[in-house]
Motif scaffolding. Structure first.
Motif, PDB file in Angstrom:
ATOM      1  N   TYR A 104     162.460 -17.188  24.612  1.00 50.01           N
ATOM      2  CA  TYR A 104     161.746 -17.955  23.530  1.00 50.01           C
ATOM      3  C   TYR A 104     161.225 -18.670  24.517  1.00 50.01           C
ATOM      4  O   TYR A 104     161.144 -19.254  25.880  1.00 50.01           O
ATOM      5  CB  TYR A 104     163.670 -18.893  23.024  1.00 50.01           C
ATOM      6  N   GLN A 105     160.403 -19.468  23.923  1.00 46.94           N
ATOM      7  CA  GLN A 105     158.913 -19.951  24.791  1.00 46.94           C
ATOM      8  C   GLN A 105     158.444 -21.283  24.633  1.00 46.94           C
ATOM      9  O   GLN A 105     158.881 -21.241  23.370  1.00 46.94           O
ATOM     10  CB  GLN A 105     157.767 -19.121  25.262  1.00 46.94           C
ATOM     11  N   ALA A 106     158.309 -22.486  25.203  1.00 43.76           N
ATOM     12  CA  ALA A 106     157.959 -23.781  25.050  1.00 43.76           C
ATOM     13  C   ALA A 106     156.459 -24.074  25.390  1.00 43.76           C
ATOM     14  O   ALA A 106     156.515 -23.812  26.711  1.00 43.76           O
ATOM     15  CB  ALA A 106     158.680 -25.387  25.019  1.00 43.76           C
ATOM     16  N   ASN A 107     155.737 -24.081  24.986  1.00 46.83           N
ATOM     17  CA  ASN A 107     153.888 -24.386  25.657  1.00 46.83           C
ATOM     18  C   ASN A 107     154.083 -25.963  25.833  1.00 46.83           C
ATOM     19  O   ASN A 107     154.999 -27.127  25.592  1.00 46.83           O
ATOM     20  CB  ASN A 107     153.146 -24.400  24.824  1.00 46.83           C
ATOM     21  N   TYR A 108     153.106 -26.042  27.362  1.00 43.99           N
ATOM     22  CA  TYR A 108     152.973 -27.166  28.031  1.00 43.99           C
ATOM     23  C   TYR A 108     151.756 -26.747  28.785  1.00 43.99           C
ATOM     24  O   TYR A 108     151.320 -25.956  28.383  1.00 43.99           O
ATOM     25  CB  TYR A 108     153.659 -27.705  28.943  1.00 43.99           C
ATOM     26  N   THR A 109     150.893 -28.169  28.225  1.00 43.20           N
ATOM     27  CA  THR A 109     149.792 -28.149  28.584  1.00 43.20           C
ATOM     28  C   THR A 109     148.970 -28.678  29.930  1.00 43.20           C
ATOM     29  O   THR A 109     149.878 -29.993  30.186  1.00 43.20           O
ATOM     30  CB  THR A 109     148.753 -28.286  27.508  1.00 43.20           C
ATOM     31  N   VAL A 110     148.410 -28.415  30.644  1.00 42.10           N
ATOM     32  CA  VAL A 110     147.754 -29.350  31.566  1.00 42.10           C
ATOM     33  C   VAL A 110     146.594 -29.945  31.745  1.00 42.10           C
ATOM     34  O   VAL A 110     145.960 -28.803  30.843  1.00 42.10           O
ATOM     35  CB  VAL A 110     148.179 -28.890  33.479  1.00 42.10           C
ATOM     36  N   ASN A 111     146.393 -31.127  31.592  1.00 41.92           N
ATOM     37  CA  ASN A 111     145.186 -31.737  31.721  1.00 41.92           C
ATOM     38  C   ASN A 111     144.100 -32.458  32.726  1.00 41.92           C
ATOM     39  O   ASN A 111     145.440 -32.441  33.474  1.00 41.92           O
ATOM     40  CB  ASN A 111     144.839 -32.715  30.365  1.00 41.92           C
ATOM     41  N   VAL A 112     143.090 -32.272  33.722  1.00 41.84           N
ATOM     42  CA  VAL A 112     142.798 -32.727  34.777  1.00 41.84           C
ATOM     43  C   VAL A 112     141.307 -33.925  34.243  1.00 41.84           C
ATOM     44  O   VAL A 112     140.506 -32.915  33.927  1.00 41.84           O
ATOM     45  CB  VAL A 112     142.232 -31.809  35.647  1.00 41.84           C
ATOM     46  N   ASN A 113     141.398 -35.336  34.462  1.00 44.11           N
ATOM     47  CA  ASN A 113     140.279 -35.707  33.972  1.00 44.11           C
ATOM     48  C   ASN A 113     139.494 -36.343  34.964  1.00 44.11           C
ATOM     49  O   ASN A 113     140.701 -37.466  35.606  1.00 44.11           O
ATOM     50  CB  ASN A 113     140.232 -36.699  32.703  1.00 44.11           C
ATOM     51  N   PHE A 114     138.268 -36.948  34.459  1.00 44.90           N
ATOM     52  CA  PHE A 114     137.651 -37.773  35.997  1.00 44.90           C
ATOM     53  C   PHE A 114     138.351 -39.723  35.921  1.00 44.90           C
ATOM     54  O   PHE A 114     138.625 -39.421  33.958  1.00 44.90           O
ATOM     55  CB  PHE A 114     136.594 -37.714  35.518  1.00 44.90           C
ATOM     56  N   GLN A 115     138.162 -40.081  36.586  1.00 41.56           N
ATOM     57  CA  GLN A 115     138.383 -41.130  35.722  1.00 41.56           C
ATOM     58  C   GLN A 115     137.742 -42.402  36.882  1.00 41.56           C
ATOM     59  O   GLN A 115     137.041 -42.296  37.670  1.00 41.56           O
ATOM     60  CB  GLN A 115     139.808 -42.087  36.798  1.00 41.56           C
TER      61      GLN A 115
END
Length: 166
Positions: A155-166
């Motif tokens: 079984y799998q659960a997704n996760y997302t990595v976001n990188v944004n300028f500040q």
């Protein structure tokens, strides 16, 4: 004569006078978005198949809870982030998921700072400034079984990595 003087004075007032004018440019240097890649897949190992079972994985790769600590597949996730602008603050965010079968609440370590999902909203973030053009984050956290699993199935659960300028 008085009419001419009034007319002449109104023309002088109505005509705008420009002393000087110069055009300038606004400039910007373009930069690509950061590159995000998985160096090591996150794996919680083996978890008890009943609903409500929870497995906790810490930053060292140690599991506790309803999961097998002897499972050789247990690993923290390592995410590489490259293509950064040096000395630019970035917000790094990890968003877990709830797919009705599993709920993943993430935690991460970046620059020796540990960020936990204290409010259980499955989203964590921190701001970092790198001296160079790359960094990596370690991803781990809590995995909860929401509905009965079939023994032996993956079984799998997704996760997302976001990188944004500040």
């Amino acid at each position: 004569m008085l009419r001419r003087l009034i007319l002449l004075s109104s023309l002088i007032i109505a005509v705008p006078v420009t002393a000087a004018s110069t055009i300038f440019q606004a400039s910007v240097s373009a930069h690509d978005e950061a590159n995000i890649s998985e160096a090591n897949a996150l794996h919680f190992g083996t978890v008890l198949n009943s609903a409500g079972a929870t497995c906790n994985l810490d930053s060292t790769g140690t599991v506790t809870g309803a999961c097998a600590s002897s499972d050789a597949n247990v690993t923290v996730g390592i995410i590489n982030i490259s293509g950064l602008v040096a000395n630019q603050p970035y917000q790094v965010e990890v968003v877990g998921s709830d797919n009705g079968v599993l709920r993943f609440s993430p935690a991460m370590t970046i620059d020796s700072i540990e960020v936990l999902d204290d409010d259980s909203d499955q989203t964590i973030s921190t701001t970092t400034t790198q001296a160079g053009d790359s960094t990596s984050i370690t991803v781990y956290g809590n995995l909860e079984v929401l509905s009965e699993l079939t023994s032996g199935a993956l079984y799998q659960a997704n996760y997302t990595v976001n990188v944004n300028f500040q």
